[in-house]
Design a protein around this motif. Structure first.
Motif, short mmCIF file in Angstrom:
data_model
loop_
_atom_site.label_atom_id
_atom_site.label_comp_id
_atom_site.label_asym_id
_atom_site.label_seq_id
_atom_site.Cartn_x
_atom_site.Cartn_y
_atom_site.Cartn_z
N ALA A 132 -4.22 12.42 3.85
CA ALA A 132 -4.80 13.74 4.05
C ALA A 132 -6.31 13.65 3.96
N ASP A 133 -6.98 14.62 4.52
CA ASP A 133 -8.44 14.61 4.53
C ASP A 133 -9.03 14.60 3.13
N ASP A 134 -8.30 15.13 2.14
CA ASP A 134 -8.82 15.17 0.78
C ASP A 134 -8.40 13.95 -0.06
N ASP A 135 -7.67 12.99 0.53
CA ASP A 135 -7.33 11.76 -0.19
C ASP A 135 -8.57 10.89 -0.31
N THR B 280 0.83 -1.20 0.00
CA THR B 280 0.00 0.00 0.00
C THR B 280 0.87 1.24 0.00
N ARG B 281 0.27 2.33 -0.41
CA ARG B 281 0.98 3.60 -0.41
C ARG B 281 0.84 4.25 0.96
N LEU B 282 1.91 4.84 1.44
CA LEU B 282 1.85 5.56 2.70
C LEU B 282 1.16 6.90 2.50
N GLY B 283 0.51 7.37 3.53
CA GLY B 283 -0.12 8.67 3.46
C GLY B 283 0.92 9.77 3.32
N ARG B 284 0.49 10.90 2.80
CA ARG B 284 1.44 11.99 2.53
C ARG B 284 1.60 12.94 3.70
#
Length: 131
Positions: free
Chosen positions: A46-49, A10-14
């Motif tokens: 992020a909240d917009d992901d 999985t991709r890590l959050g930014r």
């Protein structure tokens, strides 16, 4: 050609929060999260992901790394989910749609309560379908 991707990374959050950030937020800087857990930082989305977009990007990357064109991907995509509060029974089909995989029939097989019966039902439907 059959293709199976199992356990995609999985991709890590930014958004990166350090142990110091977390300590400051939750205890006014009094606790030492790294000493207690060994964890030095937290990567979160992020909240917009968008979860579907994140999954789409991971899956597209895996297909491209395998040297396969998205236009050549067809057949059946089956995903497996565990039963819990965040179960999304349409996750596999939604990711396939976001990827633009128009030649894919997608089904989600649940592994929680009744998962075996559901898996047999889907398998029978797929094998007997004229599509």
């Amino acid at each position: 050609m059959d293709l199976l991707f199992s356990g995609l990374t999985t991709r890590l959050g930014r958004v990166v929060e350090t142990a110091s950030d977390l300590s400051e937020r939750f205890s006014g800087g009094k606790d030492r999260p790294t000493e207690a857990t060994g964890i030095a930082r937290l990567f979160r989305f992020a909240d917009d992901d968008d979860l579907l977009d994140v999954a789409r990007n991971v899956a597209i990357g895996a297909v491209e790394n395998a040297g396969i064109l998205l236009a050549d991907v067809g057949g059946i995509v089956a995903t497996s989910n565990f039963t819990h509060a965040t179960l999304m029974p349409t996750f596999g089909p939604a990711v396939a749609e976001r990827m633009g995989l128009t030649l894919v029939r997608a089904a989600t097989v649940g592994t929680g309560c009744g998962g075996l019966a559901q898996a047999v039902e889907y398998a029978a439907a797929i094998m007997t379908s004229q599509m």
